[in-house]
Design a protein around this motif. Structure first.
Motif, PDB file in Angstrom:
ATOM      1  N   ALA A  93      -2.340  10.542   5.754  1.00  0.00           N
ATOM      2  CA  ALA A  93      -2.896  10.594   7.292  1.00  0.00           C
ATOM      3  C   ALA A  93      -1.721  10.559   8.202  1.00  0.00           C
ATOM      4  N   ALA A  94      -1.937  11.478   9.246  1.00  0.00           N
ATOM      5  CA  ALA A  94      -0.996  11.414  10.428  1.00  0.00           C
ATOM      6  C   ALA A  94      -1.219   9.962  11.070  1.00  0.00           C
ATOM      7  N   GLY A  95       0.126   9.552  11.635  1.00  0.00           N
ATOM      8  CA  GLY A  95       0.043   8.623  12.480  1.00  0.00           C
ATOM      9  C   GLY A  95      -0.269   6.975  12.056  1.00  0.00           C
ATOM     10  N   VAL A  96      -0.344   6.913  10.650  1.00  0.00           N
ATOM     11  CA  VAL A  96      -0.654   5.502  10.260  1.00  0.00           C
ATOM     12  C   VAL A  96       0.636   5.199   9.376  1.00  0.00           C
ATOM     13  N   ASP A  97       0.492   3.813   9.025  1.00  0.00           N
ATOM     14  CA  ASP A  97       1.711   3.304   8.120  1.00  0.00           C
ATOM     15  C   ASP A  97       1.183   3.784   6.670  1.00  0.00           C
ATOM     16  N   LEU A  98       2.127   3.908   5.843  1.00  0.00           N
ATOM     17  CA  LEU A  98       1.803   3.824   4.351  1.00  0.00           C
ATOM     18  C   LEU A  98       2.033   2.398   3.727  1.00  0.00           C
ATOM     19  N   LEU A  99       1.133   2.437   2.803  1.00  0.00           N
ATOM     20  CA  LEU A  99       1.140   1.070   1.805  1.00  0.00           C
ATOM     21  C   LEU A  99       1.408   1.442   0.420  1.00  0.00           C
ATOM     22  N   ALA A 100       2.151   0.650  -0.037  1.00  0.00           N
ATOM     23  CA  ALA A 100       2.554   0.528  -1.506  1.00  0.00           C
ATOM     24  C   ALA A 100       1.983  -0.592  -2.230  1.00  0.00           C
ATOM     25  N   GLU A 101       1.120  -0.420  -3.032  1.00  0.00           N
ATOM     26  CA  GLU A 101       0.798  -1.556  -4.162  1.00  0.00           C
ATOM     27  C   GLU A 101       1.416  -1.469  -5.533  1.00  0.00           C
ATOM     28  N   ALA A 102       2.336  -2.470  -5.583  1.00  0.00           N
ATOM     29  CA  ALA A 102       3.158  -2.349  -6.708  1.00  0.00           C
ATOM     30  C   ALA A 102       2.945  -3.417  -7.647  1.00  0.00           C
ATOM     31  N   ARG A 103       2.749  -3.183  -9.165  1.00  0.00           N
ATOM     32  CA  ARG A 103       2.589  -4.173 -10.150  1.00  0.00           C
ATOM     33  C   ARG A 103       3.612  -3.886 -11.147  1.00  0.00           C
ATOM     34  N   VAL A 104       4.374  -5.275 -11.364  1.00  0.00           N
ATOM     35  CA  VAL A 104       5.332  -5.168 -12.537  1.00  0.00           C
ATOM     36  C   VAL A 104       4.530  -5.126 -13.723  1.00  0.00           C
ATOM     37  N   LEU A 105       4.867  -4.215 -14.598  1.00  0.00           N
ATOM     38  CA  LEU A 105       3.999  -4.145 -15.842  1.00  0.00           C
ATOM     39  C   LEU A 105       4.891  -4.904 -17.062  1.00  0.00           C
TER      40      LEU A 105
END
Length: 140
Positions: A93-105
């Motif tokens: 999406a334009a103009g919004v922050d990106l989020l990362a959801e990280a899980r150590v497997l």
């Protein structure tokens, strides 16, 4: 697994060992189950057409996996990416922050395997999926 570094500690350490990314990322959540990392979206991350570039999204996934691993193993700057596979599925999406959801497997003595989903803030469907493996240096 109990964390060795909390969000403030790992953020400070990241500033020390990677000053070139200072101000690009923030940690929204860090616990035993999940890291949520934010890419502060600004013009340096955009490609022609106004969308966030693939390299910026890769950086978010890579730094999220690094931070999730360091939070569990402690301050080991020479922990390095040995593998990354990323699938780009949607335009951010334009103009919004990106989020990362990280899980150590899996976290072993020499390798950490992390699963990362990237989202546009406020969107339910992921933009990208990444799988990363980090090599952990031997202690001593």
């Amino acid at each position: 697994m109990t964390l060795k570094l909390n969000a403030a500690e790992v953020s400070k350490y990241l500033e020390e060992v990677f000053p070139q990314v200072d101000g690009m990322f923030g940690i929204d959540r860090l616990d035993e189950d999940l890291l949520v990392m934010r890419l502060y979206n600004d013009e340096r991350h955009l490609r022609p057409g106004g969308t966030v570039s693939g390299p910026a999204m890769f950086s978010l996934a890579d730094v999220a996996a690094y931070v999730a691993t360091l939070a569990r193993i402690g301050k080991q700057a020479l922990t390095v990416t040995t593998h990354c596979s990323i699938d780009f599925m949607r335009k951010p999406a334009a103009g919004v922050d990106l989020l990362a959801e990280a899980r150590v497997l899996k976290l072993g003595r020499t390798l950490s395997v992390t699963d990362v989903l990237l989202y546009s803030e406020g969107e339910a469907k992921p933009l990208a999926h990444a799988s990363l493996t980090y090599s952990i240096p031997p202690r001593g």
